[in-house]
Write a protein that holds these residues in place. Structure first.
Motif, PDB file in Angstrom:
ATOM      1  N   ASP A 378     -10.484 -22.110 117.960  1.00 42.21           N
ATOM      2  CA  ASP A 378      -9.916 -22.342 116.626  1.00 42.21           C
ATOM      3  C   ASP A 378      -9.837 -21.092 115.761  1.00 42.21           C
ATOM      4  O   ASP A 378      -9.602 -21.172 114.561  1.00 42.21           O
ATOM      5  N   THR A 379     -10.040 -19.906 116.347  1.00 41.69           N
ATOM      6  CA  THR A 379      -9.905 -18.660 115.591  1.00 41.69           C
ATOM      7  C   THR A 379      -8.566 -18.019 115.919  1.00 41.69           C
ATOM      8  O   THR A 379      -8.329 -17.607 117.048  1.00 41.69           O
ATOM      9  N   LYS A 380      -7.686 -17.938 114.939  1.00 36.63           N
ATOM     10  CA  LYS A 380      -6.369 -17.362 115.183  1.00 36.63           C
ATOM     11  C   LYS A 380      -6.464 -15.846 115.294  1.00 36.63           C
ATOM     12  O   LYS A 380      -7.175 -15.193 114.533  1.00 36.63           O
ATOM     13  N   LEU A 398      -6.541  -9.021 114.003  1.00 35.38           N
ATOM     14  CA  LEU A 398      -6.737  -9.497 112.639  1.00 35.38           C
ATOM     15  C   LEU A 398      -7.003 -10.997 112.695  1.00 35.38           C
ATOM     16  O   LEU A 398      -6.478 -11.698 113.557  1.00 35.38           O
ATOM     17  N   THR A 399      -7.812 -11.499 111.791  1.00 37.10           N
ATOM     18  CA  THR A 399      -8.106 -12.929 111.741  1.00 37.10           C
ATOM     19  C   THR A 399      -7.866 -13.437 110.328  1.00 37.10           C
ATOM     20  O   THR A 399      -7.616 -12.664 109.400  1.00 37.10           O
ATOM     21  N   GLU A 407      -7.456 -11.722 106.711  1.00 31.30           N
ATOM     22  CA  GLU A 407      -8.537 -10.911 106.157  1.00 31.30           C
ATOM     23  C   GLU A 407      -8.228  -9.423 106.269  1.00 31.30           C
ATOM     24  O   GLU A 407      -7.497  -8.988 107.151  1.00 31.30           O
ATOM     25  N   ASN A 408      -8.838  -8.654 105.366  1.00 29.48           N
ATOM     26  CA  ASN A 408      -8.748  -7.188 105.437  1.00 29.48           C
ATOM     27  C   ASN A 408      -9.843  -6.652 106.346  1.00 29.48           C
ATOM     28  O   ASN A 408     -10.654  -5.817 105.956  1.00 29.48           O
ATOM     29  N   SER A 409      -9.893  -7.150 107.555  1.00 32.45           N
ATOM     30  CA  SER A 409     -10.886  -6.680 108.514  1.00 32.45           C
ATOM     31  C   SER A 409     -10.322  -6.783 109.919  1.00 32.45           C
ATOM     32  O   SER A 409      -9.485  -7.647 110.206  1.00 32.45           O
ATOM     33  N   GLN A 436      -3.707  -0.332 105.863  1.00 37.44           N
ATOM     34  CA  GLN A 436      -4.102  -0.357 107.267  1.00 37.44           C
ATOM     35  C   GLN A 436      -3.884  -1.743 107.880  1.00 37.44           C
ATOM     36  O   GLN A 436      -3.441  -1.864 109.027  1.00 37.44           O
ATOM     37  N   LYS A 437      -4.187  -2.771 107.102  1.00 33.90           N
ATOM     38  CA  LYS A 437      -3.975  -4.128 107.605  1.00 33.90           C
ATOM     39  C   LYS A 437      -2.496  -4.371 107.912  1.00 33.90           C
ATOM     40  O   LYS A 437      -2.145  -4.902 108.965  1.00 33.90           O
ATOM     41  N   GLN A 438      -1.651  -3.976 106.980  1.00 29.95           N
ATOM     42  CA  GLN A 438      -0.209  -4.161 107.198  1.00 29.95           C
ATOM     43  C   GLN A 438       0.275  -3.338 108.384  1.00 29.95           C
ATOM     44  O   GLN A 438       1.112  -3.800 109.178  1.00 29.95           O
ATOM     45  N   ALA A 439      -0.244  -2.121 108.529  1.00 26.66           N
ATOM     46  CA  ALA A 439       0.169  -1.271 109.643  1.00 26.66           C
ATOM     47  C   ALA A 439      -0.301  -1.838 110.976  1.00 26.66           C
ATOM     48  O   ALA A 439       0.432  -1.816 111.977  1.00 26.66           O
ATOM     49  N   PHE A 440      -1.515  -2.384 111.020  1.00 30.72           N
ATOM     50  CA  PHE A 440      -2.022  -2.984 112.260  1.00 30.72           C
ATOM     51  C   PHE A 440      -1.218  -4.236 112.600  1.00 30.72           C
ATOM     52  O   PHE A 440      -0.863  -4.471 113.763  1.00 30.72           O
ATOM     53  N   TYR A 441      -0.903  -5.032 111.594  1.00 38.34           N
ATOM     54  CA  TYR A 441      -0.120  -6.259 111.799  1.00 38.34           C
ATOM     55  C   TYR A 441       1.257  -5.924 112.355  1.00 38.34           C
ATOM     56  O   TYR A 441       1.799  -6.644 113.205  1.00 38.34           O
ATOM     57  N   ALA A 442       1.829  -4.808 111.903  1.00 31.88           N
ATOM     58  CA  ALA A 442       3.160  -4.401 112.362  1.00 31.88           C
ATOM     59  C   ALA A 442       3.113  -3.632 113.684  1.00 31.88           C
ATOM     60  O   ALA A 442       4.158  -3.273 114.230  1.00 31.88           O
TER      61      ALA A 442
END
Length: 489
Positions: A378-380, A398-399, A407-409, A436-442
């Motif tokens: 259940d953890t996306k 990212l979760t 999250e920002n982690s 960094q979160k946006q860059a990792f997501y992309a």
């Protein structure tokens, strides 16, 4: 006579409230005295309503007998008692239950006993009878209302304040919980007896369970969209998984390791019992345990899906504890923890993961790596990246804290490469900035090296986990945020 009878009722209810689970210190005389001393030493006495209310109640009873009808002391103490009890019950921060309401009723009869002294006996009797009837009718109405509210609340929420003053867990009626006779840790801890009609499924403890679920619904993370939990054909939200199960030609084991993942290996084994889930409509899913040999239904539970705590959840939530009691295989095994298995693998110090490796996504949260499979349950996981060494596989992703909120982690889980058994010291997280979160997501920010280094000399040789450093392709080197907490466990 009516005045004395009202006083007797007040005293009886007052002491009865000490015997019931009641508000704060109102559980017994000893607890009251302890609470008084405790609050006197730590908190300002003026805010301790239960202690003062108990004292003023006893003073009112004393003045009832000692002073004449013209004395105002007894009446003043009764008014103060009622006010303090009312404030104490209304301001209860955690719960209101039967004991607290009985405690408050005692002050009402105390007021009535002093008031009845001032009127004719015939009138006092009529008023006392009316008061008793009114309170009994109110209690019946409260019971009926509470029973109605309980159909919209999770079974874990059973106090009156939750039913009467908190928002409903669901806007639709929650199905009744099907109980089993097996040990349910939550029921035992709360001393809740099992339903007399509970099913005895002890014979399933050694049976192989075969899962027959639909696909897991993936709710997109988009803050601009309203959370839609409606079910689709052959698609369910996250359901409870057994500690061991068979599915799609793989034998799976759930591991609890500060996270919750299942690892599957190819297997020709066949299940004796099918754990089946099917949707009845857009709001309801039916769970069934079916004996494979004759298709006999051994257990079934109807579930309602709704948006609880900003995520799609199934109600009643207690179904997980009931099924876990049935699925607890190897109940005496030292490898079990919270219904799952504790991995034995360890992350070696001075280990370095720098090899770029890949896997194949099979379904929501399920991946295949070198013939074995991982299900993050259940953890996306968002935008997962992999690093490898000869011994280990590290998965960084990212979760989300709850639906539509990433999250920002960056969370990294490490597995043994040959077995995919999770590594306890390999579960780490790193704080990311918004950019960094946006860059990792992309997919622009990449993990380059994950390195286990020796712990600082400050820590003793008994520390279980080494420091885990992560180097990113933007040049930043981060240290595991979980290191301090893990080494203090």
């Amino acid at each position: 006579m009516a005045s004395k009878f009202s006083l007797y009722i007040a005293v009886f209810l007052f002491f009865l409230s000490w015997c019931l689970p009641a508000y704060e210190g109102v559980i017994g005389a000893g607890v009251m005295l302890m609470a008084f001393a405790y609050h006197f030493m730590i908190f300002p006495i003026p805010i301790v309503f239960p202690v003062w209310a108990n004292i003023s109640f006893l003073l009112a009873c004393k003045n009832y007998q000692r002073y004449s009808l013209q004395s105002e002391k007894g009446r003043n103490y009764a008014v103060i008692t009622f006010a303090l009890m009312l404030i104490g019950v209304i301001s209860a921060s955690s719960k209101i239950n039967a004991g607290a309401l009985v405690w408050l009723l005692s002050s009402i009869f105390l007021l009535a006993s002093l008031g009845f002294k001032r009127i004719a006996e015939a009138h006092a009797r009529i008023l006392l009878l009316g008061l008793i009837i009114l309170i009994l009718a109110g209690a019946c109405l409260l019971y009926v209302y509470e029973k109605k509210q309980s159909r919209y609340q999770s079974p874990r929420s059973f106090d009156l304040k939750h039913y009467l003053f908190k928002p409903k867990d669901s806007q639709a009626e929650i199905p009744l919980l099907t109980q089993v006779r097996q040990n349910n840790a939550y029921r035992i801890s709360q001393k809740i007896p099992a339903d007399p009609q509970a099913l005895d499924l002890a014979f399933l403890l050694q049976e192989a369970i075969e899962l027959d679920f639909g696909e897991t619904l993936d709710i997109p993370s988009n803050k601009d969209k309203k959370l839609n939990c409606s079910l689709k054909p052959n698609q369910q939200h996250d359901l409870f998984y057994p500690p061991k199960y068979l599915q799609d030609g793989y034998a799976w084991i759930r591991y609890f390791n500060s996270g919750d993942v299942a690892v599957g290996h190819p297997s020709d084994a066949q299940g004796a019992v099918i754990y089946h889930a099917k949707n009845l409509d857009q709001q309801h899913t039916l769970l069934q345990l079916i004996r494979k040999s004759d298709q006999h239904v051994l257990y079934e539970q109807k579930l309602l899906v709704d948006s609880g705590f900003k995520k799609c959840s199934y109600f009643p939530k207690g179904y997980k504890q009931e099924l876990n009691a049935v699925f607890e295989l190897d109940a005496g095994s030292p490898d079990r923890k919270f219904g799952s298995f504790i991995p034995h693998a360890r992350l070696d110090e001075l280990e370095q993961l720098a090899e770029q490796c890949s896997w194949k996504k099979l379904a929501h949260n399920t991946y295949e790596f070198e013939g074995k499979r991982i299900n993050f349950l259940d953890t996306k996981t968002f935008s997962p990246q992999l690093l490898c060494s000869d011994k280990y596989l590290a998965v960084g992703s990212l979760t989300e804290y709850h639906a539509q909120d990433i999250e920002n982690s960056l969370k990294i889980e490490t597995f043994r490469r040959d077995t995919l058994e999770p590594v306890p010291c390999g579960l780490v997280s790193y704080r990311l900035s918004d950019s960094q979160k946006q860059a990792f997501y992309a997919g622009k920010l990449k993990m380059e090296v994950l390195k286990a280094i020796q712990a600082d000399e400050f820590y003793s040789q008994n520390d279980r986990c080494p420091v885990i450093e992560l180097r990113l392709n933007d040049g930043e080197v981060k240290t595991d945020n979980n290191f301090l907490s893990k080494n203090k466990e």
